[in-house]
Enzyme design. Sequence first.
Site, PDB file in Angstrom:
ATOM      1  N   LYS A 179      -1.244  -9.457   2.794  1.00  0.00           N
ATOM      2  CA  LYS A 179      -0.556  -8.971   4.002  1.00  0.00           C
ATOM      3  C   LYS A 179      -1.480  -7.992   4.705  1.00  0.00           C
ATOM      4  O   LYS A 179      -2.207  -7.250   4.053  1.00  0.00           O
ATOM      5  CB  LYS A 179       0.758  -8.280   3.620  1.00  0.00           C
ATOM      6  CG  LYS A 179       1.475  -7.647   4.803  1.00  0.00           C
ATOM      7  CD  LYS A 179       2.861  -7.163   4.450  1.00  0.00           C
ATOM      8  CE  LYS A 179       2.919  -5.772   3.858  1.00  0.00           C
ATOM      9  NZ  LYS A 179       2.317  -4.708   4.701  1.00  0.00           N
ATOM     10  N   ASP A 184       0.838  -1.204   0.000  1.00  0.00           N
ATOM     11  CA  ASP A 184       0.000   0.000   0.000  1.00  0.00           C
ATOM     12  C   ASP A 184       0.876   1.259   0.000  1.00  0.00           C
ATOM     13  O   ASP A 184       0.375   2.383  -0.079  1.00  0.00           O
ATOM     14  CB  ASP A 184      -1.012   0.005   1.151  1.00  0.00           C
ATOM     15  CG  ASP A 184      -0.362   0.044   2.519  1.00  0.00           C
ATOM     16  OD1 ASP A 184       0.884  -0.031   2.615  1.00  0.00           O
ATOM     17  OD2 ASP A 184      -1.107   0.152   3.522  1.00  0.00           O
ATOM     18  N   SER A 185       2.207   1.076   0.016  1.00  0.00           N
ATOM     19  CA  SER A 185       3.133   2.183  -0.254  1.00  0.00           C
ATOM     20  C   SER A 185       2.850   2.762  -1.641  1.00  0.00           C
ATOM     21  O   SER A 185       3.297   3.869  -1.967  1.00  0.00           O
ATOM     22  CB  SER A 185       4.591   1.702  -0.161  1.00  0.00           C
ATOM     23  OG  SER A 185       4.776   0.518  -0.904  1.00  0.00           O
ATOM     24  N   ASP A 220      -1.244  -6.254  -0.613  1.00  0.00           N
ATOM     25  CA  ASP A 220      -1.376  -5.599   0.694  1.00  0.00           C
ATOM     26  C   ASP A 220      -2.829  -5.170   0.906  1.00  0.00           C
ATOM     27  O   ASP A 220      -3.390  -4.465   0.053  1.00  0.00           O
ATOM     28  CB  ASP A 220      -0.475  -4.353   0.692  1.00  0.00           C
ATOM     29  CG  ASP A 220       0.159  -4.080   2.024  1.00  0.00           C
ATOM     30  OD1 ASP A 220      -0.103  -4.830   2.986  1.00  0.00           O
ATOM     31  OD2 ASP A 220       0.937  -3.102   2.094  1.00  0.00           O
ATOM     32  N   GLU A 278      -1.658  -5.405   8.492  1.00  0.00           N
ATOM     33  CA  GLU A 278      -0.896  -4.818   9.602  1.00  0.00           C
ATOM     34  C   GLU A 278      -1.589  -5.053  10.936  1.00  0.00           C
ATOM     35  O   GLU A 278      -2.819  -5.008  11.026  1.00  0.00           O
ATOM     36  CB  GLU A 278      -0.748  -3.306   9.379  1.00  0.00           C
ATOM     37  CG  GLU A 278       0.067  -2.965   8.141  1.00  0.00           C
ATOM     38  CD  GLU A 278       0.253  -1.458   7.954  1.00  0.00           C
ATOM     39  OE1 GLU A 278      -0.170  -0.675   8.839  1.00  0.00           O
ATOM     40  OE2 GLU A 278       0.815  -1.071   6.920  1.00  0.00           O
ATOM     41  N   GLU A 280       8.740  -4.004  10.736  1.00  0.00           N
ATOM     42  CA  GLU A 280       9.122  -2.694  10.205  1.00  0.00           C
ATOM     43  C   GLU A 280       9.469  -1.740  11.345  1.00  0.00           C
ATOM     44  O   GLU A 280       8.743  -1.654  12.360  1.00  0.00           O
ATOM     45  CB  GLU A 280       7.966  -2.099   9.369  1.00  0.00           C
ATOM     46  CG  GLU A 280       8.298  -0.707   8.827  1.00  0.00           C
ATOM     47  CD  GLU A 280       7.371  -0.209   7.739  1.00  0.00           C
ATOM     48  OE1 GLU A 280       6.475  -0.954   7.312  1.00  0.00           O
ATOM     49  OE2 GLU A 280       7.563   0.939   7.310  1.00  0.00           O
TER      50      GLU A 280
HETATM   51  O1  KIV Z   1       3.461  -1.102   1.621  1.00  0.00           O
HETATM   52  C1  KIV Z   1       4.629  -1.522   1.649  1.00  0.00           C
HETATM   53  O2  KIV Z   1       5.431  -1.279   0.741  1.00  0.00           O
HETATM   54  C2  KIV Z   1       5.019  -2.314   2.794  1.00  0.00           C
HETATM   55  C3  KIV Z   1       6.472  -2.649   2.935  1.00  0.00           C
HETATM   56  C4  KIV Z   1       7.212  -1.466   3.373  1.00  0.00           C
HETATM   57  C5  KIV Z   1       6.683  -3.810   3.818  1.00  0.00           C
HETATM   58  O3  KIV Z   1       4.211  -2.640   3.601  1.00  0.00           O
END
Ligand code: KIV
Length: 289
Positions: free
Chosen positions: A123, A55-56, A94, A125, A192
């Site tokens: 993934k 989600d970056s 994500d 959080e 992280e």
């Molecule tokens: O969103 C992302 O890129 C991440 C990584 C930094 C692990 O969660």
Amino acid sequence: MAAINPLSAGARTPLTAPGVRARKGSEPLVMVTAYDAPGARMVDEAGVDMILVGDSLAMVVLGYDSTLQVTVEDMAHHTAAVARAKPSALLIGDLPWLSYHLSTEDTVRNAATLVRAGAQAVKLEGGRKRLPAVSAILDAEIPVMGHIGLTPQSVNVMGGFKVQGKTDDAARELVDDAIALAEVGCFSLVLEGVPSETARLITEAVPIPTIGIGAGPHCDGQVLVFHDLLGIEERITPKFVRRYANLKADAVAALEQFAADVRAGRFPAPEESYGGGPVYGRGGDRATA
Ligand code: KIV
């Protein structure tokens, strides 16, 4: 001629979530983010183990100031683009903020949307309070990667992007979160923004691989964001980023050169132009192709 990487796409057995899980304690795992098909092809040809459509995306591609703005639809759109590159690396999507916080049904539906877009795992959080969400996704036969420590979706609660797990108590909380996520069935865990010593304690406490970002060397693997690693995003460089290229500077230099060539009449050259066409207006001479 470029050397052929024996690990590049097509020459490798595709990696699965159980395959990643089984790598605990052996060869370090490599994960890199990607958000589109060309990026996925580069990352996969480099032989990484896992591609994360993170989600970056919000910050490095879509121009937002935090990850809170991306939606499941955004994530699915970019996951599908990455999947079209058909990588051999395990493709992880994500789950964005608020896609696994409202209800079990909503959570599973959102995870399934990423799988239908091409993700092989998702993934999310958070620690123990996310166990019901993890469990429901696993019940739908979707592998889950956990993510604890500095969790960017909690930026407002944390009061900024701050290193977590610095005190003994905070480190113990993270160890307990990690153990709970492993016990419920996560196949691996992103750590992280935690001190190296905290990451070591967590890595030693769980039977699943830990993948670090800003978590020091004692993890079972490492992840970096594509745009940070390649120097495409260079406005902020966190301490943990190592830049392996300066693609933004190279791109600006190339674009400046193009602009200069156009303005000076050096582009396009005859070999970059098509011959033939009408004789009209050229004094009767017909150019050859
Ligand atoms: O969103 C992302 O890129 C991440 C990584 C930094 C692990 O969660």
